[in-house]
Design a protein around this motif. Structure first.
Motif, PDB file in Angstrom:
ATOM      1  N   LYS A 172     -98.222 -32.215 -65.315  1.00 44.02           N
ATOM      2  CA  LYS A 172     -98.450 -31.934 -66.741  1.00 44.02           C
ATOM      3  C   LYS A 172     -97.216 -31.379 -67.331  1.00 44.02           C
ATOM      4  O   LYS A 172     -97.279 -30.403 -68.198  1.00 44.02           O
ATOM      5  CB  LYS A 172     -99.798 -31.472 -67.201  1.00 44.02           C
ATOM      6  N   GLY A 173     -95.857 -31.670 -66.929  1.00 46.29           N
ATOM      7  CA  GLY A 173     -94.747 -30.771 -67.368  1.00 46.29           C
ATOM      8  C   GLY A 173     -94.897 -29.321 -66.942  1.00 46.29           C
ATOM      9  O   GLY A 173     -93.889 -28.525 -67.458  1.00 46.29           O
ATOM     10  N   GLN A 174     -95.804 -28.768 -66.200  1.00 41.25           N
ATOM     11  CA  GLN A 174     -95.868 -27.423 -65.675  1.00 41.25           C
ATOM     12  C   GLN A 174     -95.211 -27.118 -64.473  1.00 41.25           C
ATOM     13  O   GLN A 174     -95.678 -26.716 -63.417  1.00 41.25           O
ATOM     14  CB  GLN A 174     -97.237 -26.961 -65.760  1.00 41.25           C
ATOM     15  N   ILE A 175     -93.871 -27.561 -64.367  1.00 40.08           N
ATOM     16  CA  ILE A 175     -93.056 -27.504 -63.278  1.00 40.08           C
ATOM     17  C   ILE A 175     -91.605 -26.963 -63.743  1.00 40.08           C
ATOM     18  O   ILE A 175     -91.352 -27.512 -64.644  1.00 40.08           O
ATOM     19  CB  ILE A 175     -93.029 -28.670 -62.257  1.00 40.08           C
ATOM     20  N   ASN A 176     -90.982 -26.234 -62.907  1.00 36.62           N
ATOM     21  CA  ASN A 176     -89.480 -25.923 -63.511  1.00 36.62           C
ATOM     22  C   ASN A 176     -88.592 -26.561 -62.731  1.00 36.62           C
ATOM     23  O   ASN A 176     -88.781 -27.437 -61.744  1.00 36.62           O
ATOM     24  CB  ASN A 176     -89.302 -24.445 -62.993  1.00 36.62           C
ATOM     25  N   ALA A 177     -87.442 -26.701 -63.214  1.00 37.71           N
ATOM     26  CA  ALA A 177     -86.259 -27.621 -62.473  1.00 37.71           C
ATOM     27  C   ALA A 177     -85.890 -27.170 -61.240  1.00 37.71           C
ATOM     28  O   ALA A 177     -85.741 -28.325 -60.416  1.00 37.71           O
ATOM     29  CB  ALA A 177     -84.957 -27.464 -63.256  1.00 37.71           C
ATOM     30  N   SER A 178     -86.155 -26.171 -60.746  1.00 38.42           N
ATOM     31  CA  SER A 178     -85.630 -25.705 -59.425  1.00 38.42           C
ATOM     32  C   SER A 178     -86.704 -26.257 -58.349  1.00 38.42           C
ATOM     33  O   SER A 178     -86.581 -26.809 -57.545  1.00 38.42           O
ATOM     34  CB  SER A 178     -85.515 -24.171 -59.129  1.00 38.42           C
ATOM     35  N   SER A 179     -88.056 -26.209 -58.815  1.00 39.66           N
ATOM     36  CA  SER A 179     -89.147 -26.709 -58.094  1.00 39.66           C
ATOM     37  C   SER A 179     -89.032 -28.307 -58.002  1.00 39.66           C
ATOM     38  O   SER A 179     -89.407 -28.788 -56.802  1.00 39.66           O
ATOM     39  CB  SER A 179     -90.387 -26.427 -58.334  1.00 39.66           C
ATOM     40  N   LEU A 180     -88.720 -28.954 -58.981  1.00 36.39           N
ATOM     41  CA  LEU A 180     -88.549 -30.462 -59.085  1.00 36.39           C
ATOM     42  C   LEU A 180     -87.639 -30.868 -58.059  1.00 36.39           C
ATOM     43  O   LEU A 180     -87.670 -31.804 -57.013  1.00 36.39           O
ATOM     44  CB  LEU A 180     -88.358 -30.752 -60.489  1.00 36.39           C
ATOM     45  N   SER A 181     -86.402 -30.079 -58.111  1.00 36.87           N
ATOM     46  CA  SER A 181     -85.243 -30.511 -57.145  1.00 36.87           C
ATOM     47  C   SER A 181     -85.664 -30.527 -55.692  1.00 36.87           C
ATOM     48  O   SER A 181     -85.367 -31.198 -54.762  1.00 36.87           O
ATOM     49  CB  SER A 181     -83.923 -29.828 -57.514  1.00 36.87           C
ATOM     50  N   ASN A 182     -86.496 -29.272 -55.470  1.00 37.57           N
ATOM     51  CA  ASN A 182     -86.865 -29.079 -54.019  1.00 37.57           C
ATOM     52  C   ASN A 182     -87.824 -30.064 -53.661  1.00 37.57           C
ATOM     53  O   ASN A 182     -87.850 -30.662 -52.669  1.00 37.57           O
ATOM     54  CB  ASN A 182     -87.704 -27.680 -53.881  1.00 37.57           C
ATOM     55  N   CYS A 183     -88.668 -30.498 -54.752  1.00 38.70           N
ATOM     56  CA  CYS A 183     -89.666 -31.785 -54.350  1.00 38.70           C
ATOM     57  C   CYS A 183     -88.869 -33.114 -53.852  1.00 38.70           C
ATOM     58  O   CYS A 183     -89.309 -33.688 -53.111  1.00 38.70           O
ATOM     59  CB  CYS A 183     -90.543 -31.879 -55.416  1.00 38.70           C
ATOM     60  N   LEU A 184     -87.878 -33.101 -54.579  1.00 37.48           N
ATOM     61  CA  LEU A 184     -86.992 -34.339 -54.558  1.00 37.48           C
ATOM     62  C   LEU A 184     -85.887 -34.201 -53.372  1.00 37.48           C
ATOM     63  O   LEU A 184     -85.085 -35.427 -53.176  1.00 37.48           O
ATOM     64  CB  LEU A 184     -86.123 -34.712 -55.741  1.00 37.48           C
ATOM     65  N   SER A 185     -85.794 -33.157 -52.588  1.00 36.60           N
ATOM     66  CA  SER A 185     -84.765 -32.564 -51.432  1.00 36.60           C
ATOM     67  C   SER A 185     -83.463 -33.065 -52.234  1.00 36.60           C
ATOM     68  O   SER A 185     -82.558 -33.873 -51.476  1.00 36.60           O
ATOM     69  CB  SER A 185     -85.265 -33.751 -50.372  1.00 36.60           C
ATOM     70  N   ILE A 186     -83.155 -32.553 -53.216  1.00 36.12           N
ATOM     71  CA  ILE A 186     -81.823 -32.899 -53.844  1.00 36.12           C
ATOM     72  C   ILE A 186     -81.367 -31.604 -54.611  1.00 36.12           C
ATOM     73  O   ILE A 186     -82.183 -30.639 -54.967  1.00 36.12           O
ATOM     74  CB  ILE A 186     -81.979 -34.091 -54.894  1.00 36.12           C
ATOM     75  N   THR A 187     -80.094 -31.460 -54.735  1.00 35.92           N
ATOM     76  CA  THR A 187     -79.548 -29.930 -55.104  1.00 35.92           C
ATOM     77  C   THR A 187     -79.909 -30.096 -56.836  1.00 35.92           C
ATOM     78  O   THR A 187     -80.005 -31.228 -57.305  1.00 35.92           O
ATOM     79  CB  THR A 187     -78.095 -29.939 -55.274  1.00 35.92           C
ATOM     80  N   SER A 188     -80.169 -28.802 -57.127  1.00 34.99           N
ATOM     81  CA  SER A 188     -80.554 -28.889 -58.845  1.00 34.99           C
ATOM     82  C   SER A 188     -79.364 -29.281 -59.625  1.00 34.99           C
ATOM     83  O   SER A 188     -79.471 -30.102 -60.557  1.00 34.99           O
ATOM     84  CB  SER A 188     -80.789 -27.224 -59.223  1.00 34.99           C
TER      85      SER A 188
END
Length: 271
Positions: A172-188
């Motif tokens: 619900k939009g309550q995630i930061n950019a760094s955590s999202l990149s970690n979830c996707l296994s890709i650099t920020s």
């Protein structure tokens, strides 16, 4: 004023939420509405009088006949200008990138004349839409134009941005950019570049915009919450931060918005 929502046909359903037709007669009073940011890029084809945009300095600007509107961080006030006829093409967040072979960050925070972006073919589409009488006749014109524009993006990039949007929505939009990149296994840095190219905003900006959509969804579903509860529901622990973000996007405080739109229903919003 009459509205009609039409669903796309064939494979276009994968990329486009809907077409929204809006028409008003010359004898109807002009209507002004506040346009607040959405999570999707839009195309607009005026086949009657174009709308006008009202700026904060009281100046008025007539819209082009055809427009591409990129993702925006703020609101605008737009009104009809006599007899109106327009179709809005609303893409899914990951849909528009399949039809425009340039980074969508180039149209961020802008509503541009589509002919300046795509060239002379737009004038032909405008002319055909003008001379076709019914909505039923206009839909093939729009879909033929879109099909001609279609080109697939690389499958890895397509899966990446689809999964990124899915995760943001799950949180619900309550995630930061760094955590999202970690979830996707890709650099920020790589994720930010992909989001800017295919969605039109940086990772952080897309997350904030989609969080605002969740706030609007909360207004739609929960009419009687006090400000503290509404802020907490949407991951804010500071009311002033919540009010600031809401006013930036809409021009209203949450209290003003609730008073002005007591029956707000996000699923009923046409465009």
């Amino acid at each position: 004023m009459n509205f009609q929502i039409v669903q796309p046909t064939g494979f276009l359903k994968n990329f486009i939420k809907h077409y929204c037709f809006m028409e008003s007669a010359s004898f109807e009073e002009d209507v002004m509405e506040r346009v607040i940011p959405t999570e999707n890029i839009q195309l607009m084809f005026h086949y009657k009088n174009p709308f006008v945009v009202h700026h904060s300095d009281s100046s008025i600007l007539k819209q082009p006949q055809s427009i591409i509107s990129g993702l925006s961080d703020t609101f605008s006030d737009v009104s009809t200008n006599g007899e109106a006829g327009v179709v809005f093409i609303s893409f899914y967040p990951t849909g528009a990138c399949h039809f425009f072979n340039f980074p969508l960050s180039e149209v961020a925070n802008q509503s541009l004349d589509l002919s300046d972006v795509l060239g002379s073919e737009i004038r032909q589409v405008e002319e055909i839409l003008y001379f076709t009488d019914s909505i039923h006749e206009k839909i093939p014109v729009i879909e033929n134009f879109l099909i001609r524009r279609y080109f697939p993006i690389p499958s890895y990039d397509n899966l990446l941005i689809q999964k990124g949007i899915e995760i943001i929505k799950d949180y619900k939009g309550q995630i930061n950019a760094s955590s999202l990149s970690n979830c996707l296994s890709i650099t920020s840095k790589t994720l930010e570049r992909k989001f800017s190219q295919y969605l039109g905003k940086t990772t952080k900006q897309v997350i904030k915009l989609m969080r605002f959509q969740e706030v609007l969804n909360d207004f739609s579903k929960n009419k009687d919450l006090i400000l503290t509860e509404r802020a907490y529901n949407n991951g804010y622990f500071d009311q002033s931060h919540f009010i600031h973000d809401f006013k930036t996007y809409s021009g209203y405080t949450p209290k003003e918005f609730a008073a002005k739109y007591p029956d707000f229903n996000i699923t009923a919003e046409c465009c």
